[in-house]
Design a protein around this motif. Structure first.
Motif, PDB file in Angstrom:
ATOM      1  N   UNK A  17      16.910  -0.142   0.686  1.00 51.30           N
ATOM      2  CA  UNK A  17      16.289  -0.531   2.000  1.00 51.30           C
ATOM      3  C   UNK A  17      15.855   0.723   2.654  1.00 51.30           C
ATOM      4  N   UNK A  18      14.435   0.790   3.211  1.00 53.44           N
ATOM      5  CA  UNK A  18      14.174   1.804   4.025  1.00 53.44           C
ATOM      6  C   UNK A  18      12.858   0.960   4.921  1.00 53.44           C
ATOM      7  N   UNK A  19      12.445   1.656   6.043  1.00 54.06           N
ATOM      8  CA  UNK A  19      11.407   0.983   6.817  1.00 54.06           C
ATOM      9  C   UNK A  19      10.571   1.812   7.257  1.00 54.06           C
ATOM     10  N   UNK A  20       9.260   1.511   6.822  1.00 51.11           N
ATOM     11  CA  UNK A  20       7.928   2.028   7.261  1.00 51.11           C
ATOM     12  C   UNK A  20       7.638   1.314   8.659  1.00 51.11           C
ATOM     13  N   UNK A  21       6.836   1.918   9.394  1.00 55.88           N
ATOM     14  CA  UNK A  21       6.414   1.320  10.595  1.00 55.88           C
ATOM     15  C   UNK A  21       5.713  -0.269  10.526  1.00 55.88           C
ATOM     16  N   UNK A  22       5.988  -0.981  11.159  1.00 51.91           N
ATOM     17  CA  UNK A  22       5.260  -2.451  10.903  1.00 51.91           C
ATOM     18  C   UNK A  22       4.180  -2.627  11.636  1.00 51.91           C
ATOM     19  N   UNK A  23       3.379  -1.822  11.168  1.00 50.03           N
ATOM     20  CA  UNK A  23       1.856  -2.095  11.739  1.00 50.03           C
ATOM     21  C   UNK A  23       0.844  -2.203  10.721  1.00 50.03           C
ATOM     22  N   UNK A  24      -0.025  -2.467  10.893  1.00 48.98           N
ATOM     23  CA  UNK A  24      -1.399  -2.596   9.800  1.00 48.98           C
ATOM     24  C   UNK A  24      -2.106  -1.235   9.673  1.00 48.98           C
ATOM     25  N   UNK A  25      -1.428  -0.026  10.120  1.00 49.37           N
ATOM     26  CA  UNK A  25      -1.879   0.975   9.731  1.00 49.37           C
ATOM     27  C   UNK A  25      -1.127   2.136   9.350  1.00 49.37           C
ATOM     28  N   UNK A  26       0.060   1.639   8.966  1.00 55.04           N
ATOM     29  CA  UNK A  26       1.361   2.423   8.415  1.00 55.04           C
ATOM     30  C   UNK A  26       0.877   3.211   7.190  1.00 55.04           C
ATOM     31  N   UNK A  27       1.302   4.404   7.003  1.00 58.27           N
ATOM     32  CA  UNK A  27       0.982   5.439   6.082  1.00 58.27           C
ATOM     33  C   UNK A  27       1.987   5.584   4.901  1.00 58.27           C
ATOM     34  N   UNK A  28       1.668   4.701   3.832  1.00 62.40           N
ATOM     35  CA  UNK A  28       2.860   4.513   2.719  1.00 62.40           C
ATOM     36  C   UNK A  28       2.954   6.021   2.106  1.00 62.40           C
ATOM     37  N   UNK A  29       2.332   7.048   2.460  1.00 63.83           N
ATOM     38  CA  UNK A  29       2.604   8.262   1.559  1.00 63.83           C
ATOM     39  C   UNK A  29       3.780   8.696   2.104  1.00 63.83           C
ATOM     40  N   UNK A  46       9.341  -5.761   5.080  1.00 65.17           N
ATOM     41  CA  UNK A  46       8.064  -6.405   5.497  1.00 65.17           C
ATOM     42  C   UNK A  46       8.098  -7.247   6.897  1.00 65.17           C
ATOM     43  N   UNK A  47       9.526  -7.521   7.515  1.00 65.54           N
ATOM     44  CA  UNK A  47       9.353  -8.163   8.612  1.00 65.54           C
ATOM     45  C   UNK A  47      10.925  -8.491   8.877  1.00 65.54           C
ATOM     46  N   UNK A  48      11.240  -8.794  10.411  1.00 63.58           N
ATOM     47  CA  UNK A  48      12.704  -9.431  10.589  1.00 63.58           C
ATOM     48  C   UNK A  48      12.487 -10.226  11.756  1.00 63.58           C
ATOM     49  N   UNK A  52       6.674 -13.501  12.656  1.00 63.90           N
ATOM     50  CA  UNK A  52       6.332 -14.997  12.188  1.00 63.90           C
ATOM     51  C   UNK A  52       6.024 -14.588  10.844  1.00 63.90           C
ATOM     52  N   UNK A  53       5.547 -15.827  10.220  1.00 64.87           N
ATOM     53  CA  UNK A  53       5.125 -15.901   8.802  1.00 64.87           C
ATOM     54  C   UNK A  53       3.719 -15.073   8.702  1.00 64.87           C
ATOM     55  N   UNK A  54       2.838 -15.277   9.760  1.00 67.47           N
ATOM     56  CA  UNK A  54       1.723 -14.444   9.705  1.00 67.47           C
ATOM     57  C   UNK A  54       1.923 -13.015   9.645  1.00 67.47           C
ATOM     58  N   UNK A  55       2.719 -12.644  10.685  1.00 67.02           N
ATOM     59  CA  UNK A  55       3.029 -11.278  10.618  1.00 67.02           C
ATOM     60  C   UNK A  55       3.594 -10.794   9.288  1.00 67.02           C
ATOM     61  N   UNK A  56       4.426 -11.260   8.727  1.00 66.31           N
ATOM     62  CA  UNK A  56       4.955 -11.026   7.574  1.00 66.31           C
ATOM     63  C   UNK A  56       3.903 -10.778   6.326  1.00 66.31           C
ATOM     64  N   UNK A  57       3.112 -11.928   6.137  1.00 60.29           N
ATOM     65  CA  UNK A  57       2.238 -11.748   5.378  1.00 60.29           C
ATOM     66  C   UNK A  57       0.962 -10.718   5.587  1.00 60.29           C
ATOM     67  N   UNK A  62      -1.008  -5.320   3.797  1.00 62.60           N
ATOM     68  CA  UNK A  62      -1.386  -3.906   4.160  1.00 62.60           C
ATOM     69  C   UNK A  62      -0.727  -2.981   3.365  1.00 62.60           C
ATOM     70  N   UNK A  63       0.645  -3.160   2.963  1.00 63.03           N
ATOM     71  CA  UNK A  63       1.217  -2.417   2.253  1.00 63.03           C
ATOM     72  C   UNK A  63       0.669  -2.328   0.704  1.00 63.03           C
ATOM     73  N   UNK A  64       0.441  -3.789   0.398  1.00 54.69           N
ATOM     74  CA  UNK A  64      -0.037  -3.860  -1.147  1.00 54.69           C
ATOM     75  C   UNK A  64      -1.092  -3.096  -1.329  1.00 54.69           C
TER      76      UNK A  64
END
Length: 325
Positions: A17-29, A46-48, A52-57, A62-64
């Motif tokens: 378990x690790x946490x990237x920023x839950x934003x749509x521009x988070x840098x996966x590097x 990817x959500x807590x 919402x469902x839409x947020x998590x999706x 983005x991460x995918x």
């Protein structure tokens, strides 16, 4: 006799378990900070509860896309994908949900999220919800009927049942309800440090009885009085090993790559993060580079090779091989 404490490339590393920023521009590097000789698996939130469902999706999407576009990152669809990362020294990534709220009450979404790479889910985050009680509830009434149905569906689709952040009663109910090994992806030991987020000895034993694994976090306030040190991290590993055996212990550091965002969340959501989280000021974390030193420390302290392999990653791999579809 001098102990050889060099990294062993055959010991694949598994970060549950690790946490990237839950934003749509988070840098996966940022995940490359876990890179080491021998490959690594990292499970990313990817959500807590607030999402919402839409947020998590959206976060999954983005991460995918970002992971698929990165030459050194690969999405995990199976344990075979994780195994393949070892000789190539690559990082394999999957996802987790830290609350059942993004399901929005629809159990069919368990399979949808599973198909999108969500490999584990915990029913309740800190406070009670439709599935069960949280670790910060004054009274934890346990897993609900909906929560039991959720566990059943997770077992069916091959998603790991995770008790972290759940209340003690709810965690014990998860152990009783699941027909597959369960996990505590990122939970330290309450017998060593009294914190509402840590699990009791009974929870640890019942998790182990399912064949499951407890991932020790590197969060300072869970290890001690904001004690984010390698020694504090290893102390909780030692305690868990003494209690349930090395085959039921792993690493779930809960490292927050979005520490600044977390600090803001603490201020904005006092109902989710009460005094147990804020009394020591800014939360400290054991960083990925330090987490990777756990291997050296275990070898140096005389842990047998089989135990080192298991704690570093083999134990979570074993459970994933049993549960993932």
């Amino acid at each position: 006799m001098h102990q050889d404490v060099r990294m062993n490339s055959a010991r694949a590393f598994w970060e549950q378990h690790a946490c990237l920023p839950l934003t749509l521009d988070a840098d996966v590097t940022d995940l490359l900070r876990y890179r080491r000789t021998g490959g690594a698996y990292v499970c990313v939130n990817v959500g807590y509860a607030p999402h919402s469902r839409a947020d998590a999706l959206s976060y999954i999407g983005h991460f995918t896309r970002a992971i698929e576009a990165h030459p050194d990152l690969t999405l995990a669809t199976s344990v075979a994908d994780v195994d393949a990362a070892v000789p190539d020294d690559r990082i394999v990534v999957a996802f987790d949900l830290e609350d059942s709220a993004p399901l929005e009450g629809d159990l069919d979404m368990v399979r949808v999220f599973s198909d999108l790479g969500v490999k584990s889910l915990l029913p309740s985050y800190n406070n009670g919800n439709a599935a069960g009680g949280g670790c910060l509830d004054a009274v934890d009434t346990g897993l609900t009927a909906y929560g039991r149905d959720l566990v059943r569906r997770m077992n069916e689709v091959g998603m790991l049942v995770d008790g972290s952040h759940c209340g003690t009663r709810t965690g014990l109910d998860l152990s009783a309800a699941t027909e597959q090994p369960m996990i505590y992806s990122h939970s330290a030991m309450r017998g060593l440090w009294e914190h509402a987020r840590n699990i009791t000895d009974e929870q640890a034993r019942e998790c182990a009885a399912t064949g499951g694994v407890i991932g020790i976090p590197g969060v300072g306030i869970f290890l001690g009085p904001n004690t984010a040190t390698l020694d504090a991290f290893i102390a909780h590993i030692d305690y868990a090993v003494d209690l349930v055996g090395p085959e039921h212990v792993g690493i779930g550091s809960d490292y927050s790559f979005d520490a600044e965002d977390l600090t803001a969340e603490l201020a904005d959501n006092p109902d989710l993060f009460p005094e147990e989280y804020t009394r020591w000021g800014v939360i400290e974390f054991v960083e990925p580079e330090t987490t990777l030193l756990v291997e050296r420390e275990l070898v140096g302290r005389g842990y047998p090779e089989e135990a080192v392999r298991g704690i570093l990653g083999g134990n979570f791999r074993r459970v994933a091989a049993q549960v993932w579809r």
